[in-house]
Design an enzyme around this catalytic site. Sequence first.
Site, PDB file in Angstrom:
ATOM      1  N   VAL A  39       9.771  99.467  73.220  1.00  0.00           N
ATOM      2  CA  VAL A  39      10.730 100.148  74.086  1.00  0.00           C
ATOM      3  C   VAL A  39      11.716 100.947  73.240  1.00  0.00           C
ATOM      4  O   VAL A  39      12.241 100.442  72.247  1.00  0.00           O
ATOM      5  CB  VAL A  39      11.490  99.119  74.957  1.00  0.00           C
ATOM      6  CG1 VAL A  39      12.498  99.810  75.863  1.00  0.00           C
ATOM      7  CG2 VAL A  39      10.512  98.292  75.781  1.00  0.00           C
ATOM      8  N   LEU A  58      14.636  99.686  71.190  1.00  0.00           N
ATOM      9  CA  LEU A  58      15.419  98.678  71.917  1.00  0.00           C
ATOM     10  C   LEU A  58      14.733  97.320  71.960  1.00  0.00           C
ATOM     11  O   LEU A  58      15.378  96.292  72.137  1.00  0.00           O
ATOM     12  CB  LEU A  58      15.669  99.137  73.361  1.00  0.00           C
ATOM     13  CG  LEU A  58      16.506 100.400  73.574  1.00  0.00           C
ATOM     14  CD1 LEU A  58      16.534 100.776  75.042  1.00  0.00           C
ATOM     15  CD2 LEU A  58      17.924 100.192  73.050  1.00  0.00           C
ATOM     16  N   GLY A  59      13.423  97.347  71.829  1.00  0.00           N
ATOM     17  CA  GLY A  59      12.714  96.071  71.912  1.00  0.00           C
ATOM     18  C   GLY A  59      11.256  96.239  71.561  1.00  0.00           C
ATOM     19  O   GLY A  59      10.698  97.337  71.633  1.00  0.00           O
ATOM     20  N   GLU A  60      10.649  95.138  71.145  1.00  0.00           N
ATOM     21  CA  GLU A  60       9.228  95.176  70.841  1.00  0.00           C
ATOM     22  C   GLU A  60       8.627  93.855  71.264  1.00  0.00           C
ATOM     23  O   GLU A  60       9.005  92.806  70.760  1.00  0.00           O
ATOM     24  CB  GLU A  60       9.014  95.419  69.341  1.00  0.00           C
ATOM     25  CG  GLU A  60       7.557  95.464  68.960  1.00  0.00           C
ATOM     26  CD  GLU A  60       7.297  96.267  67.693  1.00  0.00           C
ATOM     27  OE1 GLU A  60       8.267  96.499  66.939  1.00  0.00           O
ATOM     28  OE2 GLU A  60       6.137  96.640  67.478  1.00  0.00           O
ATOM     29  N   PHE A 106       3.216  93.345  74.189  1.00  0.00           N
ATOM     30  CA  PHE A 106       2.431  94.333  74.920  1.00  0.00           C
ATOM     31  C   PHE A 106       3.052  95.723  74.961  1.00  0.00           C
ATOM     32  O   PHE A 106       2.629  96.561  75.731  1.00  0.00           O
ATOM     33  CB  PHE A 106       2.173  93.841  76.351  1.00  0.00           C
ATOM     34  CG  PHE A 106       1.573  92.477  76.393  1.00  0.00           C
ATOM     35  CD1 PHE A 106       0.299  92.253  75.900  1.00  0.00           C
ATOM     36  CD2 PHE A 106       2.293  91.404  76.897  1.00  0.00           C
ATOM     37  CE1 PHE A 106      -0.263  90.994  75.918  1.00  0.00           C
ATOM     38  CE2 PHE A 106       1.743  90.136  76.924  1.00  0.00           C
ATOM     39  CZ  PHE A 106       0.463  89.926  76.425  1.00  0.00           C
ATOM     40  N   GLY A 107       4.064  95.960  74.127  1.00  0.00           N
ATOM     41  CA  GLY A 107       4.644  97.291  74.140  1.00  0.00           C
ATOM     42  C   GLY A 107       5.910  97.414  73.314  1.00  0.00           C
ATOM     43  O   GLY A 107       6.468  96.424  72.855  1.00  0.00           O
ATOM     44  N   ASP A 112       8.894  86.400  84.730  1.00  0.00           N
ATOM     45  CA  ASP A 112       9.489  86.390  83.391  1.00  0.00           C
ATOM     46  C   ASP A 112      10.998  86.587  83.503  1.00  0.00           C
ATOM     47  O   ASP A 112      11.596  87.358  82.754  1.00  0.00           O
ATOM     48  CB  ASP A 112       8.839  87.479  82.532  1.00  0.00           C
ATOM     49  CG  ASP A 112       9.038  87.244  81.033  1.00  0.00           C
ATOM     50  OD1 ASP A 112       9.454  86.130  80.645  1.00  0.00           O
ATOM     51  OD2 ASP A 112       8.800  88.186  80.257  1.00  0.00           O
ATOM     52  N   LYS A 172       9.033 103.004  77.575  1.00  0.00           N
ATOM     53  CA  LYS A 172       8.215 101.878  77.109  1.00  0.00           C
ATOM     54  C   LYS A 172       6.804 102.402  76.889  1.00  0.00           C
ATOM     55  O   LYS A 172       6.206 102.995  77.779  1.00  0.00           O
ATOM     56  CB  LYS A 172       8.194 100.743  78.128  1.00  0.00           C
ATOM     57  CG  LYS A 172       7.432  99.508  77.630  1.00  0.00           C
ATOM     58  CD  LYS A 172       7.314  98.427  78.696  1.00  0.00           C
ATOM     59  CE  LYS A 172       8.348  97.341  78.509  1.00  0.00           C
ATOM     60  NZ  LYS A 172       8.116  96.168  79.390  1.00  0.00           N
TER      61      LYS A 172
HETATM   62  P1  ADP Z   1       9.719  93.915  76.497  1.00  0.00           P
HETATM   63  O1  ADP Z   1      10.469  92.634  76.752  1.00  0.00           O
HETATM   64  O2  ADP Z   1       8.339  93.887  76.995  1.00  0.00           O
HETATM   65  O3  ADP Z   1       9.832  94.374  75.083  1.00  0.00           O
HETATM   66  P2  ADP Z   1      11.662  95.159  78.306  1.00  0.00           P
HETATM   67  O4  ADP Z   1      11.272  95.976  79.489  1.00  0.00           O
HETATM   68  O5  ADP Z   1      12.234  93.807  78.560  1.00  0.00           O
HETATM   69  O6  ADP Z   1      10.407  95.096  77.340  1.00  0.00           O
HETATM   70  O7  ADP Z   1      12.709  95.996  77.453  1.00  0.00           O
HETATM   71  C1  ADP Z   1      13.133  95.592  76.169  1.00  0.00           C
HETATM   72  C2  ADP Z   1      14.623  95.804  76.001  1.00  0.00           C
HETATM   73  O8  ADP Z   1      14.964  97.166  76.192  1.00  0.00           O
HETATM   74  C3  ADP Z   1      15.462  95.057  77.030  1.00  0.00           C
HETATM   75  O9  ADP Z   1      15.734  93.746  76.639  1.00  0.00           O
HETATM   76  C4  ADP Z   1      16.714  95.903  77.105  1.00  0.00           C
HETATM   77  O10 ADP Z   1      17.589  95.573  76.051  1.00  0.00           O
HETATM   78  C5  ADP Z   1      16.191  97.304  76.871  1.00  0.00           C
HETATM   79  N1  ADP Z   1      15.956  98.018  78.151  1.00  0.00           N
HETATM   80  C6  ADP Z   1      14.835  98.012  78.902  1.00  0.00           C
HETATM   81  N2  ADP Z   1      14.967  98.772  80.003  1.00  0.00           N
HETATM   82  C7  ADP Z   1      16.218  99.290  79.971  1.00  0.00           C
HETATM   83  C8  ADP Z   1      16.970 100.173  80.828  1.00  0.00           C
HETATM   84  N3  ADP Z   1      16.455 100.681  81.952  1.00  0.00           N
HETATM   85  N4  ADP Z   1      18.231 100.469  80.456  1.00  0.00           N
HETATM   86  C9  ADP Z   1      18.776  99.976  79.317  1.00  0.00           C
HETATM   87  N5  ADP Z   1      18.121  99.154  78.480  1.00  0.00           N
HETATM   88  C10 ADP Z   1      16.855  98.800  78.785  1.00  0.00           C
END
Ligand code: ADP
Length: 373
Positions: free
Chosen positions: A56, A48-50, A53-54, A188, A76
């Site tokens: 997801v 879902l995301g990178e 620092f991690g 943030d 995450k």
């Molecule tokens: P980072 O920005 O450090 O990569 P985030 O915690 O913002 O991590 O999560 C990255 C992405 O994952 C978010 O932008 C969102 O799209 C998705 N995501 C994170 N937490 C959830 C959640 N509880 N439910 C659905 N999607 C989520």
Amino acid sequence: ALALGAVSYLWATPGVAPGFWDMFVLAFVERLFRTTYRKDDFVLGKKLGEGAFGVVYRVSLAKKPSSKKEGDLVLKKATEYGAVEIWMNERVRRACANSCADFLYGFLESSSKKGAEYWLIWRFEGEATLSDLMLSKDFPYNVEAMILGEVQDLPKGLERENRIIQTIMRQLLFALDGLHSTGIVHRDIKPQNIIFSEGSRTFKIIDLGAAADLRVGINYIPKEFLLDPRYTAPEQYIMSTQTPSAPSAPVAAALSPVLWQMNLPDRFDIYSTGLIFLQMAFPALRSDSNLIQFNRQLKRCQNDVVAWRKTVEPRASPDLRRGFEMLDLDEGIGWELLTSMVRYKARQRTSAKAALAHPYFDREGLLVLSFMQ
Ligand code: ADP
Ligand code: MG
């Protein structure tokens, strides 16, 4: 003695006092009954995301317990700031659960080849962040449908858009007020870190990796901290650089109410939220490049949005003019709220609680109800 002093100070601090001792008991009982997880429990799904620092992922449980359907989860795998993020999520879970995505569990996973990682598990709240929704041509009508379910075929227009944006702003400020009342500053806040929870049909805050808990001095001023330049308030540091950095936890706890009053660190998030308000009102400012350009223009206007308006309005595009027109509805109450959030001096910015009491939101509840009839 210091620790005792800190505990009694926390106990006496408004906002922490209600249920502080209950929380000890609850935490203990929770230890006994709460579901815990480990690495092998999860099957990795889509990334879902990178971030720096991690990473997801969307995940599911390898074997779902038959008694309880967990549904989809989010994992995450975090590096440096994972421990802080677990701390923040645990605190939110107990103090202001509705503000943020539903956190289930966090643990240190040390068997990974890459070295120790923190694993954090949330409930999967929904597909869309506010960023995704704002980038749709249909915004804010796409959100109206999500918040209210079936929507009647009312005429589309400024008034209706204004009401939807009011609802979003109220939900954001409500979530933020929960965090701030708990002593947490997010640092943030941006549309990418706001998720639409399909279960509760509200917006919730995510990504506490950069958050600071001022009451206990956790993640006080991380030196190498990278702020997102698009949404940061001009002060950059949430606490005055004069304050001694990272005092030990008991000292910070004792000092924190004083430091909070001195520095008003919560106003940092208010500025970012004001920029989101601005982007919702002006479609032309929704892209990254245009937001960056806006920030440059604002700086040239000595960070004064009223001055910015004066320079751009005379030769504004129809799109920009429409945004001003929307904020000017009801004697300019929306513009008034916006200017009270996007102010150069943190001290002059409104707080989340005060913003919620702003007349901008006065008629909103009634209007949403009248929508539903
Ligand atoms: P980072 O920005 O450090 O990569 P985030 O915690 O913002 O991590 O999560 C990255 C992405 O994952 C978010 O932008 C969102 O799209 C998705 N995501 C994170 N937490 C959830 C959640 N509880 N439910 C659905 N999607 C989520
Ligand atoms: Mg994020």
